[in-house]
Design a protein around this motif. Structure first.
Motif, PDB file in Angstrom:
ATOM      1  N   CYS A  30     103.481 144.641   6.447  1.00 20.13           N
ATOM      2  CA  CYS A  30     102.066 144.292   6.503  1.00 20.13           C
ATOM      3  C   CYS A  30     101.561 143.739   5.181  1.00 20.13           C
ATOM      4  CB  CYS A  30     101.228 145.497   6.922  1.00 20.13           C
ATOM      5  SG  CYS A  30     101.171 146.823   5.723  1.00 20.13           S
ATOM      6  N   HIS A  31     100.458 143.018   5.278  1.00 13.62           N
ATOM      7  CA  HIS A  31      99.725 142.568   4.097  1.00 13.62           C
ATOM      8  C   HIS A  31      98.280 142.286   4.498  1.00 13.62           C
ATOM      9  CE1 HIS A  31     100.652 138.557   5.718  1.00 13.62           C
ATOM     10  NE2 HIS A  31      99.613 138.142   5.034  1.00 13.62           N
ATOM     11  N   TRP A  32      97.401 142.324   3.513  1.00 14.78           N
ATOM     12  CA  TRP A  32      95.982 142.065   3.721  1.00 14.78           C
ATOM     13  C   TRP A  32      95.736 140.566   3.668  1.00 14.78           C
ATOM     14  CZ3 TRP A  32      91.742 144.033   5.578  1.00 14.78           C
ATOM     15  CH2 TRP A  32      90.500 143.520   5.198  1.00 14.78           C
ATOM     16  N   ARG A  33      95.010 140.038   4.652  1.00 16.44           N
ATOM     17  CA  ARG A  33      94.590 138.631   4.662  1.00 16.44           C
ATOM     18  C   ARG A  33      93.085 138.601   4.489  1.00 16.44           C
ATOM     19  NH1 ARG A  33      97.792 134.141   7.172  1.00 16.44           N
ATOM     20  NH2 ARG A  33      95.744 133.289   7.675  1.00 16.44           N
ATOM     21  N   PRO A  34      92.616 138.407   3.255  1.00 17.40           N
ATOM     22  CA  PRO A  34      91.171 138.459   3.017  1.00 17.40           C
ATOM     23  C   PRO A  34      90.389 137.426   3.816  1.00 17.40           C
ATOM     24  CG  PRO A  34      92.341 137.697   1.050  1.00 17.40           C
ATOM     25  CD  PRO A  34      93.375 138.123   2.043  1.00 17.40           C
ATOM     26  N   GLN A  35      90.959 136.241   4.059  1.00 16.08           N
ATOM     27  CA  GLN A  35      90.255 135.206   4.808  1.00 16.08           C
ATOM     28  C   GLN A  35      90.029 135.614   6.260  1.00 16.08           C
ATOM     29  OE1 GLN A  35      93.429 135.094   3.725  1.00 16.08           O
ATOM     30  NE2 GLN A  35      94.660 133.608   4.845  1.00 16.08           N
ATOM     31  N   ALA A  38      91.448 141.138   7.660  1.00 14.00           N
ATOM     32  CA  ALA A  38      92.375 141.913   8.486  1.00 14.00           C
ATOM     33  C   ALA A  38      93.650 142.278   7.745  1.00 14.00           C
ATOM     34  CB  ALA A  38      92.728 141.130   9.741  1.00 14.00           C
ATOM     35  N   LEU A  39      94.164 143.444   8.101  1.00 13.13           N
ATOM     36  CA  LEU A  39      95.505 143.850   7.701  1.00 13.13           C
ATOM     37  C   LEU A  39      96.435 143.356   8.800  1.00 13.13           C
ATOM     38  CD1 LEU A  39      97.171 145.481   5.623  1.00 13.13           C
ATOM     39  CD2 LEU A  39      96.875 147.460   7.133  1.00 13.13           C
ATOM     40  N   VAL A  40      97.420 142.551   8.433  1.00  9.54           N
ATOM     41  CA  VAL A  40      98.303 141.935   9.426  1.00  9.54           C
ATOM     42  C   VAL A  40      99.681 142.586   9.340  1.00  9.54           C
ATOM     43  CG1 VAL A  40      99.342 139.792  10.251  1.00  9.54           C
ATOM     44  CG2 VAL A  40      97.063 139.761   9.225  1.00  9.54           C
ATOM     45  N   ASN A  56      90.152 145.535  12.646  1.00 14.72           N
ATOM     46  CA  ASN A  56      90.511 144.708  11.496  1.00 14.72           C
ATOM     47  C   ASN A  56      92.013 144.748  11.238  1.00 14.72           C
ATOM     48  OD1 ASN A  56      87.516 145.629  10.964  1.00 14.72           O
ATOM     49  ND2 ASN A  56      87.849 143.690   9.906  1.00 14.72           N
ATOM     50  N   VAL A  57      92.782 144.919  12.304  1.00 16.46           N
ATOM     51  CA  VAL A  57      94.244 144.909  12.244  1.00 16.46           C
ATOM     52  C   VAL A  57      94.749 143.875  13.244  1.00 16.46           C
ATOM     53  CG1 VAL A  57      96.339 146.234  12.753  1.00 16.46           C
ATOM     54  CG2 VAL A  57      94.456 147.320  11.522  1.00 16.46           C
ATOM     55  N   ILE A  58      95.718 143.079  12.805  1.00 12.53           N
ATOM     56  CA  ILE A  58      96.364 142.116  13.691  1.00 12.53           C
ATOM     57  C   ILE A  58      97.846 142.470  13.756  1.00 12.53           C
ATOM     58  CG2 ILE A  58      96.929 139.680  14.104  1.00 12.53           C
ATOM     59  CD1 ILE A  58      94.409 138.988  12.413  1.00 12.53           C
ATOM     60  N   HIS A  93      88.685 137.079  17.020  1.00 14.79           N
ATOM     61  CA  HIS A  93      88.708 138.418  17.608  1.00 14.79           C
ATOM     62  C   HIS A  93      88.275 139.475  16.592  1.00 14.79           C
ATOM     63  CE1 HIS A  93      90.177 137.158  21.428  1.00 14.79           C
ATOM     64  NE2 HIS A  93      91.395 136.860  21.021  1.00 14.79           N
ATOM     65  N   VAL A  94      88.655 139.319  15.328  1.00 14.38           N
ATOM     66  CA  VAL A  94      88.198 140.247  14.292  1.00 14.38           C
ATOM     67  C   VAL A  94      86.673 140.219  14.234  1.00 14.38           C
ATOM     68  CG1 VAL A  94      88.150 140.699  11.792  1.00 14.38           C
ATOM     69  CG2 VAL A  94      90.326 140.154  12.922  1.00 14.38           C
TER      70      VAL A  94
END
Length: 146
Positions: A30-35, A38-40, A56-58, A93-94
């Protein structure tokens, strides 16, 4: 405003964190996508492919959300759309989760689940195509059914 939306979506985000954590036991990372706010979790090991957003999770079965995919309407043969970015679709969706919070999942399921008929999916595709219109009850600028 983002903080309130993230808090309002947090019960769904918790479901996503649990699912992502289980996926990490089977190779997801996983990593955080600030744009995308969401945490992906990439390489999530279950499902037919693509992505699933929970708060806020994908959860994503591939390596990058920055890949092209087709819209639900295109896949169903209703029209021919240009490819969209999966990241843009999931970001919508977020936003929907942040606006609707705990109401998102019941409303999404009542709207038809994963289907071209679902107003949430059509709105996410619209957002990915145009950069606006992520709200499931907004009307497209061209007057077509949203």
């Amino acid at each position: 405003m983002n903080a309130l939306g993230i808090l309002w979506a947090s019960p769904n985000t918790l479901l996503g964190l649990i699912a992502g954590g289980v996926g990490m036991c089977f190779g997801a990372h996983c990593h955080w996508r600030p744009q995308d706010l969401a945490l992906v979790f990439h390489r999530w090991p279950w499902g037919p492919g693509g992505a699933l957003t929970l708060g806020n999770v994908i959860l994503h079965t591939g390596d990058s959300l920055d890949q092209h995919c087709v819209t639900y309407a295109h896949r169903a043969g209703h029209c021919v759309d240009d490819p969209i970015l999966l990241a843009d679709h999931e970001r919508a969706h977020v936003y929907q989760y942040m606006a609707l919070g705990v109401l998102f999942l019941p409303l999404y399921l009542l709207s038809g689940g994963v289907s071209v008929r679902n107003r949430f999916e059509r709105a996410a595709d619209r957002y990915a195509m145009t950069g606006s219109g992520w709200w499931p009850w907004s009307r497209p600028a061209d007057g077509r059914r949203g």
